[in-house]
Design a protein around this motif. Sequence first.
Motif, PDB file in Angstrom:
ATOM      1  N   VAL B  91       0.845  -1.188   0.000  1.00 55.97           N
ATOM      2  CA  VAL B  91       0.000   0.000   0.000  1.00 55.97           C
ATOM      3  C   VAL B  91       0.883   1.240   0.000  1.00 55.97           C
ATOM      4  CG1 VAL B  91      -1.553   1.341   1.473  1.00 55.97           C
ATOM      5  CG2 VAL B  91      -1.959  -1.091   1.124  1.00 55.97           C
ATOM      6  N   THR B  92       0.518   2.234  -0.769  1.00 64.22           N
ATOM      7  CA  THR B  92       1.247   3.507  -0.724  1.00 64.22           C
ATOM      8  C   THR B  92       0.472   4.481   0.152  1.00 64.22           C
ATOM      9  OG1 THR B  92       1.776   3.060  -3.024  1.00 64.22           O
ATOM     10  CG2 THR B  92       2.413   5.212  -2.141  1.00 64.22           C
ATOM     11  N   VAL B  93       1.149   4.990   1.155  1.00 66.16           N
ATOM     12  CA  VAL B  93       0.496   5.891   2.105  1.00 66.16           C
ATOM     13  C   VAL B  93       0.555   7.308   1.553  1.00 66.16           C
ATOM     14  CG1 VAL B  93       0.627   6.774   4.456  1.00 66.16           C
ATOM     15  CG2 VAL B  93       1.110   4.376   3.999  1.00 66.16           C
ATOM     16  N   PRO B  94      -0.515   8.105   1.697  1.00 67.60           N
ATOM     17  CA  PRO B  94      -0.510   9.478   1.198  1.00 67.60           C
ATOM     18  C   PRO B  94       0.633  10.292   1.774  1.00 67.60           C
ATOM     19  CG  PRO B  94      -2.697   8.865   1.942  1.00 67.60           C
ATOM     20  CD  PRO B  94      -1.813   7.736   2.280  1.00 67.60           C
ATOM     21  N   GLY B 160      -2.029   2.431   7.063  1.00 67.79           N
ATOM     22  CA  GLY B 160      -2.412   3.146   5.859  1.00 67.79           C
ATOM     23  C   GLY B 160      -2.493   4.650   6.018  1.00 67.79           C
ATOM     24  N   GLY B 161      -2.042   5.183   7.121  1.00 68.67           N
ATOM     25  CA  GLY B 161      -2.070   6.634   7.271  1.00 68.67           C
ATOM     26  C   GLY B 161      -2.036   7.086   8.706  1.00 68.67           C
ATOM     27  N   VAL B 162      -2.579   8.279   8.924  1.00 69.51           N
ATOM     28  CA  VAL B 162      -2.688   8.812  10.284  1.00 69.51           C
ATOM     29  C   VAL B 162      -4.123   9.233  10.549  1.00 69.51           C
ATOM     30  CG1 VAL B 162      -0.298   9.582  10.527  1.00 69.51           C
ATOM     31  CG2 VAL B 162      -1.976  11.101   9.489  1.00 69.51           C
ATOM     32  N   LYS B 163      -4.432   9.394  11.846  1.00 70.42           N
ATOM     33  CA  LYS B 163      -5.806   9.702  12.231  1.00 70.42           C
ATOM     34  C   LYS B 163      -6.088  11.190  12.228  1.00 70.42           C
ATOM     35  CE  LYS B 163      -6.372   6.079  15.615  1.00 70.42           C
ATOM     36  NZ  LYS B 163      -6.261   5.897  17.058  1.00 70.42           N
ATOM     37  N   GLU B 164      -5.107  11.970  12.720  1.00 65.85           N
ATOM     38  CA  GLU B 164      -5.389  13.378  12.987  1.00 65.85           C
ATOM     39  C   GLU B 164      -4.693  14.250  11.958  1.00 65.85           C
ATOM     40  OE1 GLU B 164      -7.423  14.016  15.436  1.00 65.85           O
ATOM     41  OE2 GLU B 164      -7.414  12.059  16.413  1.00 65.85           O
ATOM     42  N   ALA B 236      18.656   4.957   5.493  1.00 67.52           N
ATOM     43  CA  ALA B 236      17.541   4.323   4.793  1.00 67.52           C
ATOM     44  C   ALA B 236      16.302   5.165   5.025  1.00 67.52           C
ATOM     45  CB  ALA B 236      17.334   2.902   5.310  1.00 67.52           C
ATOM     46  N   PRO B 237      16.188   6.309   4.342  1.00 66.56           N
ATOM     47  CA  PRO B 237      15.078   7.235   4.638  1.00 66.56           C
ATOM     48  C   PRO B 237      13.720   6.553   4.525  1.00 66.56           C
ATOM     49  CG  PRO B 237      16.648   8.251   3.149  1.00 66.56           C
ATOM     50  CD  PRO B 237      17.024   6.817   3.251  1.00 66.56           C
ATOM     51  N   TYR B 238      12.885   6.783   5.517  1.00 66.05           N
ATOM     52  CA  TYR B 238      11.550   6.184   5.549  1.00 66.05           C
ATOM     53  C   TYR B 238      10.546   7.315   5.691  1.00 66.05           C
ATOM     54  CZ  TYR B 238      12.595   6.961  10.443  1.00 66.05           C
ATOM     55  OH  TYR B 238      12.953   7.538  11.620  1.00 66.05           O
ATOM     56  N   ALA B 239       9.285   6.979   5.594  1.00 65.22           N
ATOM     57  CA  ALA B 239       8.203   7.981   5.676  1.00 65.22           C
ATOM     58  C   ALA B 239       8.564   9.196   4.824  1.00 65.22           C
ATOM     59  CB  ALA B 239       7.906   8.337   7.125  1.00 65.22           C
ATOM     60  N   ALA B 240       8.627  10.385   5.437  1.00 60.77           N
ATOM     61  CA  ALA B 240       8.859  11.583   4.629  1.00 60.77           C
ATOM     62  C   ALA B 240      10.280  12.110   4.773  1.00 60.77           C
ATOM     63  CB  ALA B 240       7.857  12.658   5.018  1.00 60.77           C
ATOM     64  N   GLY B 284      -3.769  16.624   0.513  1.00 62.95           N
ATOM     65  CA  GLY B 284      -4.251  15.303   0.149  1.00 62.95           C
ATOM     66  C   GLY B 284      -4.873  14.556   1.302  1.00 62.95           C
ATOM     67  N   GLU B 285      -5.124  13.282   1.037  1.00 63.83           N
ATOM     68  CA  GLU B 285      -5.814  12.427   2.005  1.00 63.83           C
ATOM     69  C   GLU B 285      -4.913  12.131   3.197  1.00 63.83           C
ATOM     70  OE1 GLU B 285      -9.050  10.924   1.842  1.00 63.83           O
ATOM     71  OE2 GLU B 285      -9.208  12.627   0.485  1.00 63.83           O
ATOM     72  N   LEU B 286      -5.562  11.663   4.304  1.00 57.57           N
ATOM     73  CA  LEU B 286      -4.797  11.243   5.472  1.00 57.57           C
ATOM     74  C   LEU B 286      -4.595   9.739   5.479  1.00 57.57           C
ATOM     75  CD1 LEU B 286      -6.126  13.340   8.475  1.00 57.57           C
ATOM     76  CD2 LEU B 286      -4.000  13.596   7.231  1.00 57.57           C
ATOM     77  N   THR B 287      -5.544   9.017   4.925  1.00 58.32           N
ATOM     78  CA  THR B 287      -5.426   7.558   4.953  1.00 58.32           C
ATOM     79  C   THR B 287      -5.701   6.987   3.560  1.00 58.32           C
ATOM     80  OG1 THR B 287      -7.733   7.417   5.608  1.00 58.32           O
ATOM     81  CG2 THR B 287      -6.107   7.207   7.356  1.00 58.32           C
ATOM     82  N   THR B 288      -5.315   5.745   3.419  1.00 61.27           N
ATOM     83  CA  THR B 288      -5.622   5.028   2.197  1.00 61.27           C
ATOM     84  C   THR B 288      -6.233   3.687   2.585  1.00 61.27           C
ATOM     85  OG1 THR B 288      -4.692   4.249   0.121  1.00 61.27           O
ATOM     86  CG2 THR B 288      -3.338   3.961   2.058  1.00 61.27           C
ATOM     87  N   LYS B 289      -6.884   3.052   1.650  1.00 59.76           N
ATOM     88  CA  LYS B 289      -7.570   1.802   1.989  1.00 59.76           C
ATOM     89  C   LYS B 289      -6.556   0.696   2.241  1.00 59.76           C
ATOM     90  CE  LYS B 289     -11.665  -0.777   0.987  1.00 59.76           C
ATOM     91  NZ  LYS B 289     -11.729  -1.087   2.415  1.00 59.76           N
ATOM     92  N   MET B 290      -6.823  -0.062   3.277  1.00 60.37           N
ATOM     93  CA  MET B 290      -5.866  -1.071   3.721  1.00 60.37           C
ATOM     94  C   MET B 290      -6.585  -2.418   3.764  1.00 60.37           C
ATOM     95  SD  MET B 290      -2.683  -0.878   4.887  1.00 60.37           S
ATOM     96  CE  MET B 290      -1.644  -2.154   5.581  1.00 60.37           C
ATOM     97  N   PRO B 291      -6.014  -3.467   3.209  1.00 59.96           N
ATOM     98  CA  PRO B 291      -6.677  -4.775   3.315  1.00 59.96           C
ATOM     99  C   PRO B 291      -6.604  -5.300   4.743  1.00 59.96           C
ATOM    100  CG  PRO B 291      -4.531  -5.025   2.279  1.00 59.96           C
ATOM    101  CD  PRO B 291      -4.753  -3.557   2.448  1.00 59.96           C
ATOM    102  N   ARG B 292      -7.631  -6.079   5.110  1.00 57.44           N
ATOM    103  CA  ARG B 292      -7.645  -6.628   6.468  1.00 57.44           C
ATOM    104  C   ARG B 292      -6.651  -7.786   6.595  1.00 57.44           C
ATOM    105  NH1 ARG B 292     -10.840  -8.568  10.528  1.00 57.44           N
ATOM    106  NH2 ARG B 292     -11.746 -10.240   9.317  1.00 57.44           N
TER     107      ARG B 292
END
Lengths: 311, 393
Positions: B91-94, B160-164, B236-240, B284-292
Amino acid sequence: MSENMKSILSLLIFPGGLAVMAAGMIYEYIDRKLVARFQNRVGPRWFQPLADFIKLLAKEEVIPEGIHPVLFQWLPVVAIAGALTSALYVPMFGVEPAFHFTGDLVVTIYLLSILTLCTGLAGANVANRFSIIGATRTLTQLFSYEAPFLLALFGPAIAAGSWDIAVIEQYATSHPWLMVFQPIGFLVALIGLMGKLELPPFDAPEAETEIVSGALTEYSGRGYALFRLGRSVELVIGLTLVAAFYLGGVANPLLFLAKTLGLLLIIAALQSLFARLRIDQTVGLWWRSGAVLVLLQLLVLIALKYFGVAI
Amino acid sequence: MPETKHGDKFIVPIGPQHPALKEPGHFEFTVDGETVTGASVRLGFVHRGIEKAAEERTYIQDLYLLERICGICSHVHAMAFALGVEKLAGVTVPERAQAIRVLVAEMERIHSHLLWLGVAAHEAGFDTLFMYAWRDREKVMDLLEQLCGNRVNYSINVLGGVKEDVNDVIRDGILSAMDYLETRTVLYLKLVTTERTLIGRTRGIGIMEKQTAARLGTVGPTARASGLERDIRLEAPYAAYLQYPARIVTEQTGDLEARFIVRVKELYESFRLIRGILSTLPGGELTTKMPRRIPEGETISRVEAPRGELFYYIKSNGSDKPDRVKVRTPSINNFASVMATAVGHKLADIPMILSGIDPCFSCNDRMVSIRGSEGQQAVDWEELRLYGIEYYR
């Protein structure tokens, strides 16, 4: 009969005994409150030292195994007795000392050391490793500050030409502040007092992050209460001595309050300014600079006295 | 680690309960007078079985569980787990979510380093600095509460993202707090480099050479204070961290003073990163769809916690629960350095050397079984469960 009555009163109520204990608690409160405010804390309420004392008295005194129980119980009593006795020769609260004789300065200084000595013995008495290290450090510290402190108090004595605290105090009252002529002695006396009371930064003997509570680790209840009270009493007596000798005497209660509280403010500020000194750093500080400087000053004083220069 | 020599030696035990320790751990220091001649460590008093518990829960539940591994760096645990699971799920996170993750991670670093500064000052008997550092730490704690709703376990990550989201009010609050904290940090840097009594307790104490630091596998500020350039944010840069690159802070001396300086200077770096993120926060969006259910596979996920490299290994068997989660916290890497540098110092220096690595005991307590070693006591899960029932009956 009335003479006896007067002696008993001065021993138990005023200026010794109860009055000194009460003053000790009040000064302990002021010290704690000031340090707390300097450190951006709220600090205790005014009755906290008394509440602590009563709480500790009410608690069970746990006597650990493998020790000398009589020593364990009586060392705190001897310690506070020493501190209270020394109050009789010092112009407490700006009134005349209850008793005085030639040489009482030396006696007072040794009576004040009894507390430290008892703390050291109390730590060495129990089979707790933190206590033993604490006791070693307490006694090491005693040997480092005691001589400079003694010499610092001898300065005014030589200037006044007497070993009697009351006479020295009168000399200090009638002359300009000795602090100006003997600045080194004043500093050494004040900082020596902090070393004597194991206040930060000289609190290596009871450094809680290393050796828990040092020599008093095993003490709880009454014994601990008495040691703590003894230290508070010594705080007042020590401040009075320094104020009487170096700050132009404590001729009346108002002067007593102003001068001792002023000194307490300086001590509280010094407590919150520094990181704790290691015990080897403490010894180094006292013997490399404190003792040498105060000895030099003393030699100069004796020389001046010998050649008849007015001081 | 050097063995403790028993016999007629005088051993000072520190822990499991000791005023110098905020968490339980057991250390034995052999002393000769005030000088330490031997040191040994025993950990594992707060083993909580979190790795095993994670296998019993779904990925979403695990996020909350793993966040509670550490009370100080809770966000990086959740972030490391979320990054790993997202990698497994493909999954690619916004971008905005990734930037907010880094924002919270840097605010957490500020709070953690200020906390450490206070604790280390307290170990040195410098309570004034302790109180000051913790007062300023409250600023950043309040901001985190404003942003996430919590002071400690921020719980801002979801798979898949963050809440706030960061709104204008929060952004202005953070920016003004950063200005305030920067002026305070100037004071702290001046304090740790010029205050003579503090320098007396830190300069030349606990020196660890670069080679030793590399050989012992130290990570984080402890390694950087010895001149080792180790920082996952750069390696190994991660996130942003690719968009907002961090600059490495190193010192060469490797003593306690260097560890003070590295951590205080890293605060500046965090202020700069936070300002950078807030000025160019992508939309952009905060979350993306994540499979269970997460597809079968295994992955590792590495992030830079305030104490150093945090490592997650996640293995999925295709269900909604992980097959294995392995966590390695930075403290366990740094512990060996305490034992290596303690010998020869004064007893008074030991709590400072110990706190110099910023240890976090409960984070690093793991059960390790060594294959082929003698005297093993292994119980399987069912036996342990029955033992537990029996014990508390």
